[in-house]
Design a protein around this motif. Sequence first.
Motif, PDB file in Angstrom:
ATOM      1  N   ARG B  91      11.612 -70.188  12.033  1.00 32.75           N
ATOM      2  CA  ARG B  91      10.719 -69.682  13.071  1.00 32.75           C
ATOM      3  C   ARG B  91      11.451 -69.242  14.357  1.00 32.75           C
ATOM      4  NH1 ARG B  91       5.376 -73.296  13.450  1.00 32.75           N
ATOM      5  NH2 ARG B  91       4.493 -71.234  13.786  1.00 32.75           N
ATOM      6  N   PRO B  92      12.510 -68.464  14.226  1.00 30.34           N
ATOM      7  CA  PRO B  92      13.254 -68.076  15.438  1.00 30.34           C
ATOM      8  C   PRO B  92      12.404 -67.279  16.431  1.00 30.34           C
ATOM      9  CG  PRO B  92      13.930 -66.736  13.555  1.00 30.34           C
ATOM     10  CD  PRO B  92      13.070 -67.835  13.005  1.00 30.34           C
ATOM     11  N   ASP B  93      11.390 -66.587  15.916  1.00 30.00           N
ATOM     12  CA  ASP B  93      10.499 -65.821  16.799  1.00 30.00           C
ATOM     13  C   ASP B  93       9.804 -66.735  17.805  1.00 30.00           C
ATOM     14  OD1 ASP B  93       9.393 -66.833  14.327  1.00 30.00           O
ATOM     15  OD2 ASP B  93       7.483 -65.930  14.927  1.00 30.00           O
ATOM     16  N   MET B  94       9.481 -67.971  17.364  1.00 37.69           N
ATOM     17  CA  MET B  94       8.830 -68.927  18.264  1.00 37.69           C
ATOM     18  C   MET B  94       9.768 -69.309  19.406  1.00 37.69           C
ATOM     19  SD  MET B  94       5.754 -69.969  17.097  1.00 37.69           S
ATOM     20  CE  MET B  94       5.449 -71.725  17.390  1.00 37.69           C
ATOM     21  N   ASN B  95      11.024 -69.496  19.092  1.00 37.49           N
ATOM     22  CA  ASN B  95      11.993 -69.853  20.137  1.00 37.49           C
ATOM     23  C   ASN B  95      12.179 -68.701  21.119  1.00 37.49           C
ATOM     24  OD1 ASN B  95      13.066 -71.494  17.510  1.00 37.49           O
ATOM     25  ND2 ASN B  95      13.365 -72.635  19.400  1.00 37.49           N
ATOM     26  N   LEU B  96      12.215 -67.483  20.598  1.00 34.84           N
ATOM     27  CA  LEU B  96      12.428 -66.349  21.504  1.00 34.84           C
ATOM     28  C   LEU B  96      11.203 -66.122  22.377  1.00 34.84           C
ATOM     29  CD1 LEU B  96      14.465 -63.992  19.175  1.00 34.84           C
ATOM     30  CD2 LEU B  96      15.260 -65.427  21.061  1.00 34.84           C
ATOM     31  N   LYS B  97      10.018 -66.347  21.812  1.00 37.05           N
ATOM     32  CA  LYS B  97       8.809 -66.213  22.637  1.00 37.05           C
ATOM     33  C   LYS B  97       8.774 -67.295  23.714  1.00 37.05           C
ATOM     34  CE  LYS B  97       5.654 -63.944  19.441  1.00 37.05           C
ATOM     35  NZ  LYS B  97       5.572 -64.521  18.064  1.00 37.05           N
ATOM     36  N   ARG B  98       9.196 -68.492  23.336  1.00 38.27           N
ATOM     37  CA  ARG B  98       9.204 -69.572  24.336  1.00 38.27           C
ATOM     38  C   ARG B  98      10.244 -69.284  25.417  1.00 38.27           C
ATOM     39  NH1 ARG B  98       9.819 -75.450  21.967  1.00 38.27           N
ATOM     40  NH2 ARG B  98      12.001 -74.829  21.800  1.00 38.27           N
ATOM     41  N   LEU B  99      11.369 -68.720  25.006  1.00 31.09           N
ATOM     42  CA  LEU B  99      12.384 -68.346  25.999  1.00 31.09           C
ATOM     43  C   LEU B  99      11.778 -67.339  26.985  1.00 31.09           C
ATOM     44  CD1 LEU B  99      15.298 -68.514  27.017  1.00 31.09           C
ATOM     45  CD2 LEU B  99      15.936 -66.758  25.352  1.00 31.09           C
ATOM     46  N   SER B 100      11.036 -66.394  26.457  1.00 29.40           N
ATOM     47  CA  SER B 100      10.406 -65.399  27.339  1.00 29.40           C
ATOM     48  C   SER B 100       9.404 -66.055  28.283  1.00 29.40           C
ATOM     49  CB  SER B 100       9.715 -64.316  26.504  1.00 29.40           C
ATOM     50  OG  SER B 100      10.696 -63.523  25.856  1.00 29.40           O
ATOM     51  N   ARG B 101       8.653 -67.018  27.779  1.00 26.08           N
ATOM     52  CA  ARG B 101       7.695 -67.723  28.651  1.00 26.08           C
ATOM     53  C   ARG B 101       8.432 -68.541  29.707  1.00 26.08           C
ATOM     54  NH1 ARG B 101       5.201 -68.964  23.784  1.00 26.08           N
ATOM     55  NH2 ARG B 101       5.784 -71.154  23.917  1.00 26.08           N
ATOM     56  N   SER B 102       9.492 -69.207  29.292  1.00 19.44           N
ATOM     57  CA  SER B 102      10.279 -69.973  30.265  1.00 19.44           C
ATOM     58  C   SER B 102      10.823 -69.037  31.337  1.00 19.44           C
ATOM     59  CB  SER B 102      11.437 -70.702  29.570  1.00 19.44           C
ATOM     60  OG  SER B 102      10.969 -71.631  28.619  1.00 19.44           O
ATOM     61  N   ASN B 103      11.275 -67.858  30.916  1.00 20.61           N
ATOM     62  CA  ASN B 103      11.812 -66.894  31.880  1.00 20.61           C
ATOM     63  C   ASN B 103      10.769 -66.532  32.944  1.00 20.61           C
ATOM     64  OD1 ASN B 103      14.269 -66.817  30.619  1.00 20.61           O
ATOM     65  ND2 ASN B 103      13.914 -64.884  29.548  1.00 20.61           N
ATOM     66  N   VAL B 104       9.537 -66.336  32.523  1.00 21.35           N
ATOM     67  CA  VAL B 104       8.469 -66.017  33.482  1.00 21.35           C
ATOM     68  C   VAL B 104       8.352 -67.142  34.504  1.00 21.35           C
ATOM     69  CG1 VAL B 104       5.973 -65.722  33.769  1.00 21.35           C
ATOM     70  CG2 VAL B 104       7.167 -64.557  31.881  1.00 21.35           C
ATOM     71  N   ARG B 105       8.353 -68.374  34.054  1.00 22.12           N
ATOM     72  CA  ARG B 105       8.179 -69.512  34.965  1.00 22.12           C
ATOM     73  C   ARG B 105       9.335 -69.638  35.951  1.00 22.12           C
ATOM     74  NH1 ARG B 105       7.611 -72.298  38.388  1.00 22.12           N
ATOM     75  NH2 ARG B 105       6.620 -74.360  38.622  1.00 22.12           N
ATOM     76  N   LEU B 106      10.539 -69.249  35.481  1.00 23.53           N
ATOM     77  CA  LEU B 106      11.726 -69.400  36.334  1.00 23.53           C
ATOM     78  C   LEU B 106      12.073 -68.127  37.095  1.00 23.53           C
ATOM     79  CD1 LEU B 106      13.487 -72.056  36.571  1.00 23.53           C
ATOM     80  CD2 LEU B 106      11.949 -72.024  34.610  1.00 23.53           C
ATOM     81  N   GLY B 107      11.248 -67.099  36.970  1.00 24.07           N
ATOM     82  CA  GLY B 107      11.531 -65.859  37.693  1.00 24.07           C
ATOM     83  C   GLY B 107      12.736 -65.106  37.149  1.00 24.07           C
ATOM     84  N   ILE B 108      12.987 -65.261  35.859  1.00 25.21           N
ATOM     85  CA  ILE B 108      14.117 -64.588  35.201  1.00 25.21           C
ATOM     86  C   ILE B 108      13.580 -63.343  34.491  1.00 25.21           C
ATOM     87  CG2 ILE B 108      15.811 -64.842  33.318  1.00 25.21           C
ATOM     88  CD1 ILE B 108      16.088 -67.781  34.116  1.00 25.21           C
ATOM     89  N   PRO B 109      14.289 -62.210  34.580  1.00 23.30           N
ATOM     90  CA  PRO B 109      13.761 -60.978  33.983  1.00 23.30           C
ATOM     91  C   PRO B 109      13.643 -61.076  32.458  1.00 23.30           C
ATOM     92  CG  PRO B 109      16.016 -60.666  34.768  1.00 23.30           C
ATOM     93  CD  PRO B 109      15.573 -62.004  35.253  1.00 23.30           C
TER      94      PRO B 109
END
Lengths: 372, 372
Positions: B91-109
Amino acid sequence: MPIRRPEPIAVRRNRRPKPKPETDALGFGRFFTDHMFMMDYEDSRGWHDPRIVPYGPIELDPAAKVLHYGQMTFEGMKAYRSPSGGIRLFRPDMNLKRLSRSNVRLGIPPIDEELVSEAIRRLVLLDRDWLPAAPGTSLYIRPFILAVEPLLGVSPSREYRLIMIMTPVGSYYEKGGDPVSIRIETEYVRAVRGGLGGAKTAGNYAASLKAQEEAASRGFAQVLWLDGVHRKYIEEVGSMNVFFRIGEKVVTPALSGSILDGVTRDSVLRLLNHWGIGTEERRIAIDEVAAACRNGTMAEAFGTGTAAVVSPIGELDWDGERLLVGNPGEAGPLTRRLYDELTGIQTGRAPDPFGWTVALDGSEEPAKPGRD
Amino acid sequence: MPIRRPEPIAVRRNRRPKPKPETDALGFGRFFTDHMFMMDYEDSRGWHDPRIVPYGPIELDPAAKVLHYGQMTFEGMKAYRSPSGGIRLFRPDMNLKRLSRSNVRLGIPPIDEELVSEAIRRLVLLDRDWLPAAPGTSLYIRPFILAVEPLLGVSPSREYRLIMIMTPVGSYYEKGGDPVSIRIETEYVRAVRGGLGGAKTAGNYAASLKAQEEAASRGFAQVLWLDGVHRKYIEEVGSMNVFFRIGEKVVTPALSGSILDGVTRDSVLRLLNHWGIGTEERRIAIDEVAAACRNGTMAEAFGTGTAAVVSPIGELDWDGERLLVGNPGEAGPLTRRLYDELTGIQTGRAPDPFGWTVALDGSEEPAKPGRD
Ligand SMILES: Cc1ncc(COP(=O)(O)O)c(C=O)c1O
Ligand SMILES: Cc1ncc(COP(=O)(O)O)c(C=O)c1O
């Protein structure tokens, strides 16, 4: 950690000093001086190899714990130029004690405060030409400790590096001494009792970035945090503690564990007491603040911190309601008096009845062969 | 960020590959493979220069924002070897989606998830010999994004670096599949609603170190966190989500924003539903857990996470009271079934009814000149 006599600080001089920036261009934390201090820690050797080396990139293993689990602490203090050209530090012992307390919270081994104190002195004297001379400017000193062991398990590191860098600073806030508008944050939380809020560590600031950004995009200078449990009690503002003059009393949130124990906060409280002005350290509900603004008893509000010293707050935005403080557009009399007194003591323009400042003299010793 | 066709990934091969560690010595996150992936971001250029280079130290300016304000996000996933010798991701797609969500929270592009996905494929294939073969072993993949702009102001960085490193892993917990003792943490708090708890970022782990250390020194494997507001509701365990089988129901804390949205948690919930076993995602008070332990209805308890997959909990310590789970000393039947099923799917030993695994094939392309 074996008990050992502190090693002498080795110095490797920068042979290519940078040009110094114009005072107007300084800003905050943008330019760095020619040297930095470093020292390493391993469980088996304790802290060792204290050294001053040319400022430059550091090497870290990509698995260094700090890069994954944020195990780090830091401090921020300033060196000021006195009218006679001397250099002073303001209560550096408070910063070193706070660093030690932060270390305990983060599971970082204790430092030798005297050695770090000596490192500050040596580094500032070596780069003394970087201390700008214009009023309001200073040299900001940033010691920080990083967990550098290359190991991905979530546990305290067995290797650390202490680094100290310095940056000449103008005024932290672009608008200088004008009162700023602050947004009361009702969605995000910075820290909670039992968490890291009382320590000076990266995670607290990471938690603040999003709120800061949203506030800035709406034109606010800073965010005022509410407590994470009740979402009701005032905590602090960005990188500042916060004070309110309501009627004849000056109130500030008590140290509850979730806010930073500011050196400027402590100094302000001591000055006010010295002046016979009543202070209260206690819980302050946002409703109390709002009521005082509405009924006109909120005479002054200000933030305190090393970067901005004392910074007047002109208005608070609470979910769209504009809460006005004192006389619009101008800093209150107590805010100004505190600013003048503190900067006076810091720079040696005013007497220092509390013995807060430390004069740095002694010409810099000749460079020894470095071991970096 | 300008819209642009993804650049090809440049590869600079390591000419001095390291010897591979013995399987018994693996542990977790101790050894790293011969290569790593990197990619840079600047506001004006977007993400650029995707490249695979030899694993080695990275250079950071000592003022890099991540080192002071913890602006970073990360992920953790695994590659598994299948019985036929193939390599699979879970399920690598789940990790990449979570990375994207984490990025939003941390103000990372935002990242280009497809490009990072391709980078994972290329990196794993290049270092495929590092994937250990013994049962229970795997190759842990750690992408992380660091704020690297050298500027001390507390605001989101304008420069980032994405790095991906890999480490062959044995079993996360020293005791392997035996039920562990967990300490219910009543003093420290890891995260609170409104904070960073829902994101995979360094600050959450920094907040956990002290509690972890105190628990370990008392002989406990992990800490079970309670919520920061009421200090009453179950959150998660160390680097795992937590499940309880109470009577015939399996319950796990609902995603409230303060716990991580685990990929393993989601997979366990889906498997249980698939098997017709009732699940509940809701608030779970520690009193309810204690009562179930005391009255014998706490049949099983386990943690779930990429590192440990499904890890049985044998007892909980609540302020000195020992709360026993199920049959002492052995993992419960559902815990074992979940472990077997999940590891079966992950390694390709069992059918994959949900289409969770991604087979990596294609021989690695010849090395191109790198640009590091
Ligand atoms: C979160 C926070 N609060 C308060 C302060 C003010 O502390 P001090 O007066 O010691 O600079 C700072 C700055 O150091 C800070 O980062
Ligand atoms: C805090 C935390 N909770 C839960 C988990 C479990 O998440 P996952 O199943 O995606 O590995 C992890 C590990 O990634 C974690 O770090």
